[in-house]
Design an enzyme around this catalytic site. Structure first.
Site, PDB file in Angstrom:
ATOM      1  N   TYR A   1      75.004  -7.885  31.178  1.00  0.00           N
ATOM      2  CA  TYR A   1      74.062  -6.995  31.871  1.00  0.00           C
ATOM      3  C   TYR A   1      74.705  -5.654  32.196  1.00  0.00           C
ATOM      4  CZ  TYR A   1      70.375  -5.713  35.228  1.00  0.00           C
ATOM      5  OH  TYR A   1      69.347  -5.074  35.901  1.00  0.00           O
TER       6      TYR A   1
ATOM      7  N   ASP B   1      53.884  -5.413  29.447  1.00  0.00           N
ATOM      8  CA  ASP B   1      54.819  -6.469  29.823  1.00  0.00           C
ATOM      9  C   ASP B   1      54.773  -7.517  28.719  1.00  0.00           C
ATOM     10  OD1 ASP B   1      56.120  -7.210  32.824  1.00  0.00           O
ATOM     11  OD2 ASP B   1      55.961  -8.890  31.430  1.00  0.00           O
TER      12      ASP B   1
ATOM     13  N   ASP C   1      56.426  -6.769  23.804  1.00  0.00           N
ATOM     14  CA  ASP C   1      57.790  -7.282  23.827  1.00  0.00           C
ATOM     15  C   ASP C   1      58.676  -6.168  23.268  1.00  0.00           C
ATOM     16  OD1 ASP C   1      60.241  -8.461  23.320  1.00  0.00           O
ATOM     17  OD2 ASP C   1      59.408 -10.251  22.370  1.00  0.00           O
TER      18      ASP C   1
ATOM     19  N   ASN D   1      61.376   0.290  32.013  1.00  0.00           N
ATOM     20  CA  ASN D   1      61.830  -0.605  33.073  1.00  0.00           C
ATOM     21  C   ASN D   1      62.246  -1.976  32.557  1.00  0.00           C
ATOM     22  OD1 ASN D   1      61.985  -1.514  35.972  1.00  0.00           O
ATOM     23  ND2 ASN D   1      60.319  -2.847  35.275  1.00  0.00           N
TER      24      ASN D   1
ATOM     25  N   LYS E   1      73.498  -2.013  30.853  1.00  0.00           N
ATOM     26  CA  LYS E   1      73.090  -0.935  31.751  1.00  0.00           C
ATOM     27  C   LYS E   1      73.992   0.294  31.611  1.00  0.00           C
ATOM     28  CE  LYS E   1      69.467  -2.735  33.769  1.00  0.00           C
ATOM     29  NZ  LYS E   1      68.124  -2.165  33.572  1.00  0.00           N
TER      30      LYS E   1
END
Length: 261
Positions: A169, A50, A77, A104, A173
């Site tokens: 976004y 993360d 990152d 993710n 995606k």
């Protein structure tokens, strides 16, 4: 519509016994954290990463108490190629091979297109799409000489449908979906499968803090069950895609939602 209650939590069945996995954006209470936990419950050894080092260390400690010796952590990152390379090198060095990767990491935000800045657009694309590209590339480089592996990307139903304020976004995606399909065609030669999940609303405390109650209610109402998903319900589908039960599936985007074409 009256919401249907969430089902009981499903126990592990050893579906990933002996597998080694990397899960990005896994420090919190969302899909990444739930996936790391489910993988451990299914018998995998998991390297969580993360960009938030403090939360990552806390989550590593929490999982380590429940699954001693099975979980390690390394900050990463995904917008930084050197950090991505170091993450995957560490996974191979620790375990000798890499079996499963869950991409993710993603970044959202709300802004009407007419007011959106270049920086807002570029930041969301860099984390969500470019980050998935960097990690997929690193995973394929690690897997292509070992006889196989599985990559699962986290897409979203907004890659299919329109939502105001989500142009950056949604574009990212939709790009993850296209990347998944193209990578799957190329990766087949290495025995690697590449699929994606497309959730809608998987509610967790952080999302609840940054999203209005009105929008959460509206999104839940769109679902056939009239409720949001639990993060572990999305993680269950990721477990399926990572396991041998999906051995003939590649290039698929699996909706974890009733909102699909």
């Amino acid at each position: 519509m009256t919401g249907v209650e969430s089902p009981a939590y499903v126990p592990g069945h050893g579906l990933l016994h002996g597998r080694t996995a990397v899960v990005t954006a896994a420090a919190g209470t969302g899909i990444g954290g739930a996936t790391a936990r489910r993988f451990l419950e299914e018998g995998a050894r998991v390297l969580i990463s993360d960009a938030h080092s403090r939360r990552l260390k806390e989550h590593e400690a929490e999982l380590g108490r429940q699954f001693p010796g099975a979980v390690t952590a390394l900050p990463c990152d995904v917008t930084d190629e050197a950090q991505v390379r170091a993450l995957f090198d560490a996974a191979v060095a620790a375990h000798g091979r890499l079996d499963v990767v869950v991409n993710n990491a993603g970044l959202g935000g709300t802004s009407d297109l007419v007011d959106m800045t270049d920086e807002q657009w570029s930041r969301v694309l860099d984390v969500t799409l470019n980050g998935t590209f960097r990690c997929t590339r690193a995973a394929l480089r690690a897997m292509r000489g070992t006889g196989g592996g599985v990559i699962v990307n986290n897409a979203s139903v907004v890659g299919w449908r329109a939502q105001a304020g989500q142009a950056h976004y949604a574009a990212a995606k939709a790009g993850v979906m296209a990347l998944t399909r193209c990578a799957a065609v190329e990766a087949a030669a290495y025995g690697v499968r590449v699929n994606a999940v497309a959730p809608s609303l998987a509610l967790h405390p952080h999302l609840a803090k940054v999203t209005s109650a009105e929008l959460l209610a509206e999104l839940a109402e769109r679902e056939a069950y009239g409720r949001y998903a639990q993060p572990w319900e999305v993680a269950n589908v990721i477990v399926f895609l990572a396991s041998g039960y999906s051995s003939y599936m590649t290039g698929e985007v699996v909706a974890v939602s009733s909102q699909h074409p």
